[in-house]
Motif scaffolding. Structure first.
Motif, PDB file in Angstrom:
ATOM      1  N   SER A 242       4.259   0.521  -8.154  1.00  0.00           N
ATOM      2  CA  SER A 242       5.131  -0.503  -7.575  1.00  0.00           C
ATOM      3  C   SER A 242       6.590  -0.075  -7.560  1.00  0.00           C
ATOM      4  N   ARG A 243       7.004   0.729  -8.536  1.00  0.00           N
ATOM      5  CA  ARG A 243       8.368   1.245  -8.602  1.00  0.00           C
ATOM      6  C   ARG A 243       8.337   2.670  -9.169  1.00  0.00           C
ATOM      7  N   ALA A 244       9.271   3.486  -8.729  1.00  0.00           N
ATOM      8  CA  ALA A 244       9.408   4.852  -9.245  1.00  0.00           C
ATOM      9  C   ALA A 244      10.887   5.195  -9.304  1.00  0.00           C
ATOM     10  N   ASN A 245      11.330   5.814 -10.412  1.00  0.00           N
ATOM     11  CA  ASN A 245      12.737   6.197 -10.495  1.00  0.00           C
ATOM     12  C   ASN A 245      12.965   7.551  -9.811  1.00  0.00           C
ATOM     13  N   ALA A 246      14.217   7.989  -9.773  1.00  0.00           N
ATOM     14  CA  ALA A 246      14.546   9.211  -9.032  1.00  0.00           C
ATOM     15  C   ALA A 246      13.826  10.448  -9.566  1.00  0.00           C
ATOM     16  N   PRO A 247      13.759  10.668 -10.885  1.00  0.00           N
ATOM     17  CA  PRO A 247      13.000  11.834 -11.361  1.00  0.00           C
ATOM     18  C   PRO A 247      11.532  11.802 -10.943  1.00  0.00           C
ATOM     19  N   ALA A 248      10.929  10.611 -10.914  1.00  0.00           N
ATOM     20  CA  ALA A 248       9.536  10.507 -10.456  1.00  0.00           C
ATOM     21  C   ALA A 248       9.429  10.834  -8.979  1.00  0.00           C
ATOM     22  N   SER A 254       5.626   7.928  -4.940  1.00  0.00           N
ATOM     23  CA  SER A 254       6.183   6.868  -4.119  1.00  0.00           C
ATOM     24  C   SER A 254       5.385   5.589  -4.309  1.00  0.00           C
ATOM     25  N   GLU A 255       6.001   4.457  -3.960  1.00  0.00           N
ATOM     26  CA  GLU A 255       5.325   3.173  -4.059  1.00  0.00           C
ATOM     27  C   GLU A 255       4.084   3.153  -3.169  1.00  0.00           C
ATOM     28  N   GLY A 256       3.042   2.500  -3.659  1.00  0.00           N
ATOM     29  CA  GLY A 256       1.797   2.403  -2.912  1.00  0.00           C
ATOM     30  C   GLY A 256       0.796   3.487  -3.259  1.00  0.00           C
ATOM     31  N   MET A 257       1.247   4.529  -3.953  1.00  0.00           N
ATOM     32  CA  MET A 257       0.364   5.612  -4.387  1.00  0.00           C
ATOM     33  C   MET A 257      -0.469   5.137  -5.579  1.00  0.00           C
TER      34      MET A 257
END
Length: 269
Positions: A242-248, A254-257
């Motif tokens: 649902s959320r991912a920070n910049a390092p991720a 990405s969202e939805g994965m």
């Protein structure tokens, strides 16, 4: 922890201890099965937690039924009314969304604010001894073909160990900073995965992600609707990012994965 008008207040149910015996407690954790067990083990007279968005299979409030079996009143405040992980905000702003049968018999109901809930819970009787066997949170390895680093599943963020530095940790915990401050994880891991607990008030359910980013750690959450909170196996096997920070995002997350794909990308890079 704090103490207000007879209620003991905690940012996390993992802090419930012998001081809670016979007391009304407010713990800003999700209301899952293990949290219910922790409350019962501590001997609380009654407890109020966060509903964590309720989520998949009602996992965010599943502990209320366990406590009801033991005759312990319990309620969950809406994640939209109070910040998960912040006991003082739950105490000040929480509005009940769910209550168990034992709490109903004392007059609690959805829609009730915390001041009235505390007043009613003062009538809760002292509990007897815990009649269930001890329940342990899980910690286990996750096999990822081609992984260059270990991947560890932990039902609670509290189970992360110093030796997990450099690993990817997949947790069942909510993604909120405790008390809205401090470190997000206790080891210098490569990445950490959490449940977004419905995101909720002030986006508290994903507030670990900026803190992880500041430490250079990839952080992501899975939707509470996709995975059972408190269950790392469900986070990995069922979770949708649902959320991912910049390092991720630099690992291609990405969202939805699916969480499984996101974890594999990070572990193989």
């Amino acid at each position: 922890m704090g103490d207000d008008a007879g209620a003991l207040v905690f940012d996390s149910a993992t802090k419930l201890d012998s001081s809670c015996r016979g007391r009304v407690c407010v713990a800003a954790s999700h209301g899952g099965i293990y949290v219910g067990h922790l409350a019962a083990k501590a001997g609380v007279a009654a407890v109020i937690v966060s509903d964590a968005g309720i989520g998949r299979e009602g996992a965010g409030v599943a502990g209320l039924a366990l406590l009801d079996e033991l005759g312990i009143p319990a309620g969950a405040a809406s994640h939209l009314s109070a910040r998960i992980g912040d006991g003082q905000d739950l105490l000040a702003c929480g509005v009940l969304s769910r209550v168990n049968g034992a709490a109903m018999r004392l007059g609690l109901a959805p829609g009730l604010g915390m001041a009235e809930a505390q007043r009613l819970l003062r009538g809760a009787p002292a509990p007897g001894p815990l009649s269930r066997p001890p329940m342990a949170e899980a910690r286990f390895p996750i096999a990822i073909p081609g992984a260059r680093v270990p991947v560890i599943g932990v039902d609670s963020n509290s189970l992360v160990q110093p030796g997990d530095a450099g690993a990817v940790v997949v947790t069942g915990s909510h993604g909120g900073l405790l008390g809205g401050r401090g470190s997000a994880v206790s080891a210098a891991v490569r990445a950490a995965v959490y449940n977004d607990a419905g995101i909720g008030k002030d986006e508290a359910g994903v507030s670990r992600l900026p803190a992880l980013e500041a430490a250079g750690i990839a952080g992501l959450t899975v939707s509470a609707e996709s995975a059972r909170i408190g269950d790392a196996r469900s986070t990995f096997g069922d979770g949708i990012v649902s959320r991912a920070n910049a390092p991720a995002r630099r690992f291609g997350v990405s969202e939805g994965m699916t969480a499984a794909e996101a974890v594999a990308r990070i572990a193989r890079d």
